[in-house]
Motif scaffolding. Structure first.
Motif, PDB file in Angstrom:
ATOM      1  N   PHE A  32      40.537  32.043  39.221  1.00 28.05           N
ATOM      2  CA  PHE A  32      41.523  32.580  38.283  1.00 28.05           C
ATOM      3  C   PHE A  32      40.944  33.728  37.466  1.00 28.05           C
ATOM      4  O   PHE A  32      41.652  34.680  37.129  1.00 28.05           O
ATOM      5  CB  PHE A  32      42.032  31.463  37.360  1.00 28.05           C
ATOM      6  CG  PHE A  32      43.257  31.866  36.590  1.00 28.05           C
ATOM      7  CD1 PHE A  32      44.515  31.807  37.173  1.00 28.05           C
ATOM      8  CD2 PHE A  32      43.160  32.319  35.286  1.00 28.05           C
ATOM      9  CE1 PHE A  32      45.645  32.196  36.482  1.00 28.05           C
ATOM     10  CE2 PHE A  32      44.295  32.709  34.587  1.00 28.05           C
ATOM     11  CZ  PHE A  32      45.540  32.643  35.189  1.00 28.05           C
ATOM     12  N   ASN A  33      39.659  33.654  37.153  1.00 33.59           N
ATOM     13  CA  ASN A  33      39.048  34.740  36.375  1.00 33.59           C
ATOM     14  C   ASN A  33      39.080  36.063  37.138  1.00 33.59           C
ATOM     15  O   ASN A  33      39.203  37.123  36.524  1.00 33.59           O
ATOM     16  CB  ASN A  33      37.608  34.382  36.007  1.00 33.59           C
ATOM     17  CG  ASN A  33      37.538  33.461  34.808  1.00 33.59           C
ATOM     18  OD1 ASN A  33      38.502  33.337  34.065  1.00 33.59           O
ATOM     19  ND2 ASN A  33      36.406  32.805  34.629  1.00 33.59           N
ATOM     20  N   ALA A  34      38.968  36.004  38.476  1.00 30.10           N
ATOM     21  CA  ALA A  34      39.060  37.232  39.270  1.00 30.10           C
ATOM     22  C   ALA A  34      40.458  37.836  39.121  1.00 30.10           C
ATOM     23  O   ALA A  34      40.617  39.057  39.054  1.00 30.10           O
ATOM     24  CB  ALA A  34      38.769  36.936  40.734  1.00 30.10           C
ATOM     25  N   LYS A  35      41.444  36.961  39.051  1.00 33.90           N
ATOM     26  CA  LYS A  35      42.813  37.430  38.850  1.00 33.90           C
ATOM     27  C   LYS A  35      42.972  38.060  37.460  1.00 33.90           C
ATOM     28  O   LYS A  35      43.670  39.064  37.300  1.00 33.90           O
ATOM     29  CB  LYS A  35      43.769  36.240  38.991  1.00 33.90           C
ATOM     30  CG  LYS A  35      45.065  36.576  39.643  1.00 33.90           C
ATOM     31  CD  LYS A  35      45.822  35.298  39.963  1.00 33.90           C
ATOM     32  CE  LYS A  35      46.936  35.556  40.945  1.00 33.90           C
ATOM     33  NZ  LYS A  35      47.638  34.345  41.322  1.00 33.90           N
TER      34      LYS A  35
ATOM     35  N   VAL B  27      33.839  41.618  40.647  1.00 34.07           N
ATOM     36  CA  VAL B  27      34.071  40.486  41.531  1.00 34.07           C
ATOM     37  C   VAL B  27      33.038  40.433  42.658  1.00 34.07           C
ATOM     38  O   VAL B  27      32.571  39.354  43.036  1.00 34.07           O
ATOM     39  CB  VAL B  27      35.513  40.525  42.081  1.00 34.07           C
ATOM     40  CG1 VAL B  27      35.763  39.360  43.019  1.00 34.07           C
ATOM     41  CG2 VAL B  27      36.511  40.483  40.928  1.00 34.07           C
ATOM     42  N   LEU B  28      32.674  41.618  43.186  1.00 38.41           N
ATOM     43  CA  LEU B  28      31.666  41.630  44.249  1.00 38.41           C
ATOM     44  C   LEU B  28      30.310  41.144  43.745  1.00 38.41           C
ATOM     45  O   LEU B  28      29.579  40.455  44.451  1.00 38.41           O
ATOM     46  CB  LEU B  28      31.521  43.035  44.834  1.00 38.41           C
ATOM     47  CG  LEU B  28      32.502  43.409  45.941  1.00 38.41           C
ATOM     48  CD1 LEU B  28      32.268  44.845  46.390  1.00 38.41           C
ATOM     49  CD2 LEU B  28      32.384  42.464  47.116  1.00 38.41           C
ATOM     50  N   GLU B  40      32.999  35.009  30.647  1.00 44.18           N
ATOM     51  CA  GLU B  40      32.526  36.168  29.889  1.00 44.18           C
ATOM     52  C   GLU B  40      32.967  37.475  30.568  1.00 44.18           C
ATOM     53  O   GLU B  40      33.382  38.432  29.899  1.00 44.18           O
ATOM     54  CB  GLU B  40      31.001  36.138  29.755  1.00 44.18           C
ATOM     55  CG  GLU B  40      30.459  35.059  28.832  1.00 44.18           C
ATOM     56  CD  GLU B  40      30.547  33.665  29.448  1.00 44.18           C
ATOM     57  OE1 GLU B  40      30.668  33.538  30.682  1.00 44.18           O
ATOM     58  OE2 GLU B  40      30.506  32.676  28.673  1.00 44.18           O
ATOM     59  N   GLU B  41      32.874  37.512  31.900  1.00 44.41           N
ATOM     60  CA  GLU B  41      33.287  38.722  32.630  1.00 44.41           C
ATOM     61  C   GLU B  41      34.799  38.944  32.498  1.00 44.41           C
ATOM     62  O   GLU B  41      35.260  40.087  32.357  1.00 44.41           O
ATOM     63  CB  GLU B  41      32.883  38.604  34.101  1.00 44.41           C
ATOM     64  CG  GLU B  41      31.388  38.757  34.313  1.00 44.41           C
ATOM     65  CD  GLU B  41      30.934  38.352  35.711  1.00 44.41           C
ATOM     66  OE1 GLU B  41      30.033  39.019  36.245  1.00 44.41           O
ATOM     67  OE2 GLU B  41      31.485  37.362  36.255  1.00 44.41           O
ATOM     68  N   ILE B  46      39.205  42.089  29.675  1.00 44.37           N
ATOM     69  CA  ILE B  46      40.324  42.176  28.725  1.00 44.37           C
ATOM     70  C   ILE B  46      39.931  43.075  27.554  1.00 44.37           C
ATOM     71  O   ILE B  46      40.711  43.942  27.129  1.00 44.37           O
ATOM     72  CB  ILE B  46      40.727  40.772  28.231  1.00 44.37           C
ATOM     73  CG1 ILE B  46      41.291  39.944  29.396  1.00 44.37           C
ATOM     74  CG2 ILE B  46      41.750  40.862  27.105  1.00 44.37           C
ATOM     75  CD1 ILE B  46      41.546  38.477  29.063  1.00 44.37           C
ATOM     76  N   ALA B  47      38.710  42.895  27.051  1.00 34.94           N
ATOM     77  CA  ALA B  47      38.252  43.701  25.906  1.00 34.94           C
ATOM     78  C   ALA B  47      38.185  45.187  26.269  1.00 34.94           C
ATOM     79  O   ALA B  47      38.589  46.050  25.475  1.00 34.94           O
ATOM     80  CB  ALA B  47      36.889  43.204  25.441  1.00 34.94           C
TER      81      ALA B  47
END
Lengths: 133, 59
Positions: A32-35, B27-28, B40-41, B46-47
């Motif tokens: 979900f974090n990737a999304k 993501v990679l 955190e990522e 978002i920040a």
């Protein structure tokens, strides 16, 4: 021509989101974090596009304010979705989809502010408290 | 395509390419390390977006 531009923006947004998975990146279904990262970077791209249009003198103050409102609400929704994901994944997925709908509408709005404002307002209304998530 | 439309298309294309690269990098990196994207990522993404929105508000 304006309709073509709207289709173009929708197409590149979808292509971006699809490309993330077709490039072999982890599916959002299992991360979900990737999304969240994908949605946030899409908001950032929309805001960056609006900044460039401001620099080029193609976005009025009122249109800029509308874009800021849309981006802020979309990011708020993404944060809410992130928090919800721990307890209610379907609701968080829905919230994220609403945020992306706002960004897609924003991209159409920046390409043609006069005829796309109603669609953007509708997408924003879906994010207001009390709307179904 | 007239100049106005070309400006809009080029601006959007440039930003989406940059967003795609940023997404891939985050993501990679996680994938290479055999893990999922961290909280955190996700929070940083978002920040970062909020910073750009703040720049838009001042433009």
């Amino acid at each position: 021509m304006k309709r073509t531009l709207q289709i173009f923006f929708a197409a590149i947004t979808v292509a971006f989101l699809m490309g993330c998975s077709t490039l072999g990146l982890p599916s959002a279904a299992d991360d979900f974090n990737a999304k969240v990262v994908g949605a946030s970077t899409t908001v950032k791209a929309a805001a960056g596009t609006a900044i460039q249009l401001r620099v080029a003198g193609k976005l009025t103050d009122a249109q800029r304010d509308k874009a800021v409102q849309a981006c802020t609400k979309a990011l708020d929704a993404i944060e809410t979705a992130k928090k919800l994901s721990a307890v209610d994944l379907p609701a968080s997925e829905n919230r994220l989809a609403l945020a992306l709908a706002v960004i897609t509408a924003l991209q159409a709005f920046t390409s043609n502010p006069n005829s796309s404002q109603a669609a953007l307002d509708a997408a924003l209304a879906a994010l207001t408290p009390g709307a179904k998530t | 395509m007239n100049d106005d439309n070309a400006t809009i298309v080029l601006a959007a294309a440039r930003e989406l390419i940059l967003a795609g690269l940023e997404y891939q990098q985050t993501v990679l990196n996680a994938q290479k390390e055999g893990r999922k994207v961290s909280d955190e990522e996700a929070a940083k993404a978002i920040a970062d977006a909020r910073v750009t929105v703040g720049q838009l508000a001042k433009s």
